[in-house]
Design a protein around this motif. Structure first.
Motif, PDB file in Angstrom:
ATOM      1  N   VAL A  69       0.821  -1.211   0.000  1.00 28.45           N
ATOM      2  CA  VAL A  69       0.000   0.000   0.000  1.00 28.45           C
ATOM      3  C   VAL A  69       0.861   1.269   0.000  1.00 28.45           C
ATOM      4  CG1 VAL A  69      -0.329   0.108   2.501  1.00 28.45           C
ATOM      5  CG2 VAL A  69      -2.067   1.028   0.983  1.00 28.45           C
ATOM      6  N   SER A  70       2.053   1.204   0.554  1.00 23.94           N
ATOM      7  CA  SER A  70       2.918   2.388   0.598  1.00 23.94           C
ATOM      8  C   SER A  70       3.399   2.813  -0.788  1.00 23.94           C
ATOM      9  CB  SER A  70       4.117   2.135   1.510  1.00 23.94           C
ATOM     10  OG  SER A  70       4.944   1.125   0.978  1.00 23.94           O
ATOM     11  N   PHE A  71       3.358   1.905  -1.780  1.00 23.90           N
ATOM     12  CA  PHE A  71       3.780   2.244  -3.139  1.00 23.90           C
ATOM     13  C   PHE A  71       2.660   2.856  -3.976  1.00 23.90           C
ATOM     14  CE2 PHE A  71       6.826  -1.237  -2.179  1.00 23.90           C
ATOM     15  CZ  PHE A  71       7.974  -0.474  -2.249  1.00 23.90           C
ATOM     16  N   LEU A  72       1.424   2.722  -3.541  1.00 26.90           N
ATOM     17  CA  LEU A  72       0.300   3.170  -4.368  1.00 26.90           C
ATOM     18  C   LEU A  72       0.305   4.677  -4.632  1.00 26.90           C
ATOM     19  CD1 LEU A  72      -2.452   0.759  -3.025  1.00 26.90           C
ATOM     20  CD2 LEU A  72      -1.097   0.568  -5.125  1.00 26.90           C
ATOM     21  N   PRO A  73       0.577   5.525  -3.636  1.00 25.66           N
ATOM     22  CA  PRO A  73       0.639   6.956  -3.941  1.00 25.66           C
ATOM     23  C   PRO A  73       1.746   7.290  -4.952  1.00 25.66           C
ATOM     24  CG  PRO A  73       0.392   6.641  -1.582  1.00 25.66           C
ATOM     25  CD  PRO A  73       0.662   5.288  -2.190  1.00 25.66           C
ATOM     26  N   GLN A  74       2.884   6.591  -4.856  1.00 25.22           N
ATOM     27  CA  GLN A  74       3.974   6.811  -5.807  1.00 25.22           C
ATOM     28  C   GLN A  74       3.549   6.409  -7.215  1.00 25.22           C
ATOM     29  OE1 GLN A  74       6.893   4.586  -3.126  1.00 25.22           O
ATOM     30  NE2 GLN A  74       8.248   5.858  -4.364  1.00 25.22           N
ATOM     31  N   LEU A  75       2.891   5.268  -7.339  1.00 25.41           N
ATOM     32  CA  LEU A  75       2.410   4.821  -8.647  1.00 25.41           C
ATOM     33  C   LEU A  75       1.390   5.809  -9.205  1.00 25.41           C
ATOM     34  CD1 LEU A  75       2.045   1.018  -7.909  1.00 25.41           C
ATOM     35  CD2 LEU A  75       3.517   2.019  -9.671  1.00 25.41           C
ATOM     36  N   SER A  76       0.518   6.286  -8.350  1.00 25.03           N
ATOM     37  CA  SER A  76      -0.495   7.249  -8.764  1.00 25.03           C
ATOM     38  C   SER A  76       0.153   8.521  -9.324  1.00 25.03           C
ATOM     39  CB  SER A  76      -1.389   7.593  -7.567  1.00 25.03           C
ATOM     40  OG  SER A  76      -2.295   8.611  -7.883  1.00 25.03           O
ATOM     41  N   ARG A  77       1.135   9.032  -8.607  1.00 25.68           N
ATOM     42  CA  ARG A  77       1.840  10.244  -9.065  1.00 25.68           C
ATOM     43  C   ARG A  77       2.666   9.983 -10.316  1.00 25.68           C
ATOM     44  NH1 ARG A  77       2.562  10.762  -3.586  1.00 25.68           N
ATOM     45  NH2 ARG A  77       4.665   9.924  -3.663  1.00 25.68           N
ATOM     46  N   LEU A  78       3.378   8.866 -10.323  1.00 29.49           N
ATOM     47  CA  LEU A  78       4.255   8.534 -11.438  1.00 29.49           C
ATOM     48  C   LEU A  78       3.485   8.447 -12.751  1.00 29.49           C
ATOM     49  CD1 LEU A  78       7.156   7.659 -12.270  1.00 29.49           C
ATOM     50  CD2 LEU A  78       6.430   5.315 -11.828  1.00 29.49           C
ATOM     51  N   VAL A 137      -2.424   9.128 -12.413  1.00 24.57           N
ATOM     52  CA  VAL A 137      -3.774   8.582 -12.330  1.00 24.57           C
ATOM     53  C   VAL A 137      -4.299   8.715 -10.907  1.00 24.57           C
ATOM     54  CG1 VAL A 137      -3.435   6.947 -14.220  1.00 24.57           C
ATOM     55  CG2 VAL A 137      -3.001   6.210 -11.897  1.00 24.57           C
ATOM     56  N   ASP A 138      -5.603   8.788 -10.791  1.00 21.21           N
ATOM     57  CA  ASP A 138      -6.271   8.895  -9.509  1.00 21.21           C
ATOM     58  C   ASP A 138      -6.007   7.638  -8.679  1.00 21.21           C
ATOM     59  OD1 ASP A 138      -8.454  10.293  -7.835  1.00 21.21           O
ATOM     60  OD2 ASP A 138      -9.259   8.256  -8.094  1.00 21.21           O
ATOM     61  N   LEU A 139      -5.679   7.810  -7.426  1.00 18.99           N
ATOM     62  CA  LEU A 139      -5.354   6.687  -6.546  1.00 18.99           C
ATOM     63  C   LEU A 139      -6.514   5.703  -6.445  1.00 18.99           C
ATOM     64  CD1 LEU A 139      -3.400   5.300  -4.638  1.00 18.99           C
ATOM     65  CD2 LEU A 139      -4.179   6.797  -2.824  1.00 18.99           C
ATOM     66  N   GLU A 140      -7.713   6.194  -6.318  1.00 16.55           N
ATOM     67  CA  GLU A 140      -8.879   5.298  -6.205  1.00 16.55           C
ATOM     68  C   GLU A 140      -9.061   4.482  -7.474  1.00 16.55           C
ATOM     69  OE1 GLU A 140     -13.642   5.437  -5.304  1.00 16.55           O
ATOM     70  OE2 GLU A 140     -12.378   7.028  -4.517  1.00 16.55           O
ATOM     71  N   LYS A 141      -8.865   5.112  -8.634  1.00 15.76           N
ATOM     72  CA  LYS A 141      -8.962   4.397  -9.907  1.00 15.76           C
ATOM     73  C   LYS A 141      -7.879   3.334 -10.002  1.00 15.76           C
ATOM     74  CE  LYS A 141     -12.266   6.800 -11.905  1.00 15.76           C
ATOM     75  NZ  LYS A 141     -13.515   6.207 -12.330  1.00 15.76           N
ATOM     76  N   LEU A 142      -6.701   3.664  -9.529  1.00 14.52           N
ATOM     77  CA  LEU A 142      -5.599   2.696  -9.525  1.00 14.52           C
ATOM     78  C   LEU A 142      -5.969   1.484  -8.675  1.00 14.52           C
ATOM     79  CD1 LEU A 142      -2.646   2.271 -10.487  1.00 14.52           C
ATOM     80  CD2 LEU A 142      -1.920   3.296  -8.348  1.00 14.52           C
ATOM     81  N   ASP A 187      -9.062   0.186 -12.813  1.00 16.26           N
ATOM     82  CA  ASP A 187      -9.859   0.608 -13.963  1.00 16.26           C
ATOM     83  C   ASP A 187      -9.883   2.130 -14.026  1.00 16.26           C
ATOM     84  OD1 ASP A 187     -11.686   0.862 -16.015  1.00 16.26           O
ATOM     85  OD2 ASP A 187     -13.294  -0.216 -15.002  1.00 16.26           O
ATOM     86  N   LEU A 188      -9.539   2.678 -15.170  1.00  9.24           N
ATOM     87  CA  LEU A 188      -9.531   4.134 -15.323  1.00  9.24           C
ATOM     88  C   LEU A 188     -10.841   4.672 -15.890  1.00  9.24           C
ATOM     89  CD1 LEU A 188      -5.913   4.740 -16.676  1.00  9.24           C
ATOM     90  CD2 LEU A 188      -6.756   4.876 -14.328  1.00  9.24           C
ATOM     91  N   ALA A 189     -11.789   3.795 -16.168  1.00 10.90           N
ATOM     92  CA  ALA A 189     -13.069   4.238 -16.735  1.00 10.90           C
ATOM     93  C   ALA A 189     -13.795   5.157 -15.750  1.00 10.90           C
ATOM     94  CB  ALA A 189     -13.942   3.035 -17.053  1.00 10.90           C
ATOM     95  N   PRO A 190     -14.482   6.168 -16.286  1.00 11.70           N
ATOM     96  CA  PRO A 190     -15.221   7.102 -15.405  1.00 11.70           C
ATOM     97  C   PRO A 190     -16.363   6.455 -14.663  1.00 11.70           C
ATOM     98  CG  PRO A 190     -15.440   7.749 -17.727  1.00 11.70           C
ATOM     99  CD  PRO A 190     -14.581   6.521 -17.660  1.00 11.70           C
TER     100      PRO A 190
END
Length: 82
Positions: free
Chosen positions: A58-67, A70-75, A79-82
């Motif tokens: 879980v500690s990597f998820l914010p980094q992946l989101s920023r990198l 993409v929105d963290l919740e979508k990650l 799924d990136l679909a609206p």
């Protein structure tokens, strides 16, 4: 279950998350090794995430989101679909 930001509950699907990480990495033109180096993990860990038998801590998820921008919740939903 993980609780979403807006109070909704959802389950994290390792396979969907892994497929999304792979797609985002490829879209960014990165190798597994490059992503691993950016996060401070091994390329074997990235491979495991992308194949689905494991998922990032879980500690990597914010980094992946920023990198990947993409929105963290979508990650988390894989799924990136609206």
């Amino acid at each position: 279950m993980l609780s979403g930001n807006k109070g909704g509950d959802f389950e994290m699907d390792n396979t969907k998350l892994g497929s999304l990480i792979r797609a985002l990495r490829r879209e960014a033109g990165m190798t597994q090794r490059e992503l691993a180096e950016a996060l401070g993990v091994t390329d074997k860990a990235v491979s495991k995430w992308e194949r689905g038998p494991g998922c990032p801590d879980v500690s990597f998820l914010p980094q992946l989101s920023r990198l990947f921008g993409v929105d963290l919740e979508k990650l988390l939903q894989g799924d990136l679909a609206p």
